[in-house]
Write a protein that holds these residues in place. Structure first.
Motif, PDB file in Angstrom:
ATOM      1  N   MET A 189       1.201  -0.867  -0.601  1.00 13.04           N
ATOM      2  CA  MET A 189       0.308   0.034  -0.257  1.00 13.04           C
ATOM      3  C   MET A 189       0.767   1.401  -0.091  1.00 13.04           C
ATOM      4  O   MET A 189       1.997   1.179   0.381  1.00 13.04           O
ATOM      5  CB  MET A 189      -0.836  -0.012   1.148  1.00 13.04           C
ATOM      6  CG  MET A 189      -2.825  -0.751   1.143  1.00 13.04           C
ATOM      7  SD  MET A 189      -3.458  -0.253   2.203  1.00 13.04           S
ATOM      8  CE  MET A 189      -2.649  -0.661   4.118  1.00 13.04           C
ATOM      9  N   ASP A 190       0.447   2.502  -0.849  1.00 15.30           N
ATOM     10  CA  ASP A 190       1.276   3.708  -0.988  1.00 15.30           C
ATOM     11  C   ASP A 190       2.934   2.806  -0.815  1.00 15.30           C
ATOM     12  O   ASP A 190       3.741   3.340  -0.498  1.00 15.30           O
ATOM     13  CB  ASP A 190       1.398   4.138   0.568  1.00 15.30           C
ATOM     14  CG  ASP A 190       0.066   4.774  -0.077  1.00 15.30           C
ATOM     15  OD1 ASP A 190      -1.302   4.585  -0.301  1.00 15.30           O
ATOM     16  OD2 ASP A 190      -0.743   5.164   2.030  1.00 15.30           O
ATOM     17  N   GLY A 191       3.371   1.928  -1.458  1.00 18.70           N
ATOM     18  CA  GLY A 191       4.466   1.314  -1.714  1.00 18.70           C
ATOM     19  C   GLY A 191       5.177   0.750  -0.454  1.00 18.70           C
ATOM     20  O   GLY A 191       6.636   0.674  -0.924  1.00 18.70           O
ATOM     21  N   VAL A 192       4.338   0.686   0.630  1.00 14.61           N
ATOM     22  CA  VAL A 192       5.277   0.183   1.176  1.00 14.61           C
ATOM     23  C   VAL A 192       4.131  -0.984   1.897  1.00 14.61           C
ATOM     24  O   VAL A 192       3.003  -1.700   1.561  1.00 14.61           O
ATOM     25  CB  VAL A 192       4.739   1.233   2.494  1.00 14.61           C
ATOM     26  CG1 VAL A 192       4.603   0.396   3.806  1.00 14.61           C
ATOM     27  CG2 VAL A 192       5.027   2.333   2.952  1.00 14.61           C
ATOM     28  N   PRO A 193       5.138  -2.385   2.548  1.00 17.35           N
ATOM     29  CA  PRO A 193       4.198  -3.807   2.710  1.00 17.35           C
ATOM     30  C   PRO A 193       3.300  -3.586   3.853  1.00 17.35           C
ATOM     31  O   PRO A 193       4.225  -3.459   4.925  1.00 17.35           O
ATOM     32  CB  PRO A 193       4.961  -4.408   2.984  1.00 17.35           C
ATOM     33  CG  PRO A 193       7.376  -3.888   2.557  1.00 17.35           C
ATOM     34  CD  PRO A 193       6.570  -2.576   2.126  1.00 17.35           C
ATOM     35  N   PHE A 194       2.233  -3.707   3.762  1.00 15.83           N
ATOM     36  CA  PHE A 194       1.412  -3.526   4.987  1.00 15.83           C
ATOM     37  C   PHE A 194       1.262  -5.583   5.582  1.00 15.83           C
ATOM     38  O   PHE A 194       0.663  -6.575   4.746  1.00 15.83           O
ATOM     39  CB  PHE A 194       0.077  -3.352   5.181  1.00 15.83           C
ATOM     40  CG  PHE A 194       0.001  -2.031   5.101  1.00 15.83           C
ATOM     41  CD1 PHE A 194      -0.317  -0.912   5.928  1.00 15.83           C
ATOM     42  CD2 PHE A 194       0.714  -0.847   4.327  1.00 15.83           C
ATOM     43  CE1 PHE A 194       0.009   0.625   6.349  1.00 15.83           C
ATOM     44  CE2 PHE A 194       0.607   0.662   4.271  1.00 15.83           C
ATOM     45  CZ  PHE A 194       0.626   0.755   5.430  1.00 15.83           C
ATOM     46  N   PRO A 195       2.222  -5.963   6.927  1.00 16.63           N
ATOM     47  CA  PRO A 195       1.413  -7.058   6.712  1.00 16.63           C
ATOM     48  C   PRO A 195       0.658  -7.804   6.901  1.00 16.63           C
ATOM     49  O   PRO A 195      -0.295  -6.686   8.020  1.00 16.63           O
ATOM     50  CB  PRO A 195       3.293  -6.945   8.049  1.00 16.63           C
ATOM     51  CG  PRO A 195       3.368  -5.832   8.583  1.00 16.63           C
ATOM     52  CD  PRO A 195       3.033  -5.662   7.259  1.00 16.63           C
ATOM     53  N   PHE A 196       0.478  -8.610   7.287  1.00 15.67           N
ATOM     54  CA  PHE A 196      -1.143  -9.336   7.838  1.00 15.67           C
ATOM     55  C   PHE A 196      -1.513  -9.553   9.055  1.00 15.67           C
ATOM     56  O   PHE A 196      -0.175  -9.571   9.187  1.00 15.67           O
ATOM     57  CB  PHE A 196      -1.596 -10.379   6.884  1.00 15.67           C
ATOM     58  CG  PHE A 196      -2.320 -10.467   4.982  1.00 15.67           C
ATOM     59  CD1 PHE A 196      -3.585 -10.224   5.297  1.00 15.67           C
ATOM     60  CD2 PHE A 196      -1.326 -11.072   4.225  1.00 15.67           C
ATOM     61  CE1 PHE A 196      -3.882 -10.452   4.019  1.00 15.67           C
ATOM     62  CE2 PHE A 196      -1.529 -11.029   2.903  1.00 15.67           C
ATOM     63  CZ  PHE A 196      -3.282 -10.061   2.373  1.00 15.67           C
TER      64      PHE A 196
END
Ligand SMILES: [Zn+2]
Length: 266
Positions: A187-194
């Protein structure tokens, strides 16, 4: 199975496809049992990516994804979606009072005993998911309070019996990590972990073995998200024939053991 004809289930999510992956089997199951199943989707998903090989345009993505959502609801056998029409990616800056009031009105009209939505984790911290989680939490409280929103008094107050979060167990995420080398969403170039929940936190497992074909069909409706050729990966994804939930609020007591039915004690 007991009688579900007098039962009503309301799911509230942010984007087209949120309803199908986490709890599509459960929505299909209760529709099949004769329960009234409604879905509120806050946006038309126009900020989503378009999967490779799928013919769709960014300009027309809201219309395309709305059509995909309607396709999914039909595949699950539930009512057509109630669309709030907010802009995808901007739920944290919409007028919160207005959004909550719209949910209060829907809860009072549809009178669900059970509501399903995101937990505070937003599955992977998506800010739209977290906004929906907060609206739902507040709306359930206000819907039961006769002193709130007295104007336009078409709706009687309504007490929701149970609120469930759709969640991912920690071990699913570990497996995802092993299989794909990354359990996150960009998201927005950043990995958001589950965000995972411990097995002992999960209060409820709904068996959806009989609804796997409907769930698969609903997921395939979301072609811009899952791609046109999905046969292998989706079959794998659907090996899990139970969907996990966390009972977050209850006016009908707490479960003594693991629940297998969202309407237990209702
Ligand atoms: Zn979403």
């Amino acid at each position: 199975m007991k009688e579900y004809a007098d039962k009503s289930l309301l799911a509230v999510f942010a984007h087209p496809d949120d309803e199908s992956f986490g709890c599509g089997g459960t929505l299909a199951k209760y529709a099949e049992l004769g329960c009234r199943v409604h879905l509120v989707t806050a946006t038309r998903g126009e900020a989503g990516e378009i999967a490779e090989g799928v013919r769709a345009s960014k300009a027309g993505l809201a219309e395309t994804r709305e059509a995909e959502l309607r396709c999914a609801c039909a595949a699950l056998g539930i009512a057509p979606p109630h669309l709030l029409g907010y802009i995808d990616g901007q739920l944290t800056i919409v007028h919160q009072g207005q959004a909550v009031a719209r949910l209060v009105r829907l809860i009072r009209e549809l009178r669900p005993q059970v509501v399903l939505s995101f937990g505070p984790d937003g599955v992977y911290g998506h800010y739209d998911h977290i906004a929906v989680h907060r609206w739902v939490t507040i709306a359930i409280k206000l819907a039961a309070d006769s002193s709130c929103f007295p104007d336009g008094n078409v709706c009687q107050p309504h007490q929701v019996s149970k609120l469930y979060y759709t969640v991912l167990p920690e071990d699913y995420i570990d497996e995802m990590d092993k299989a794909d080398g990354g359990a996150f969403v960009m998201m927005d170039g950043v990995p958001f972990p589950f965000v995972g929940w411990k097995r002992e936190q999960i209060t409820t497992w709904v068996d959806i073995t009989a609804q796997l074909p409907a769930k698969l069909a609903a997921i395939r409706c979301h072609a811009t998200q899952v791609g046109a050729d999905t046969s292998d990966s989706l079959e794998e994804l659907l090996e899990a024939a139970r969907e996990p939930f966390v009972l977050a609020q209850s006016s009908v007591g707490e479960p003594g053991e693991i629940e297998t039915d969202l309407f237990e004690r209702v």
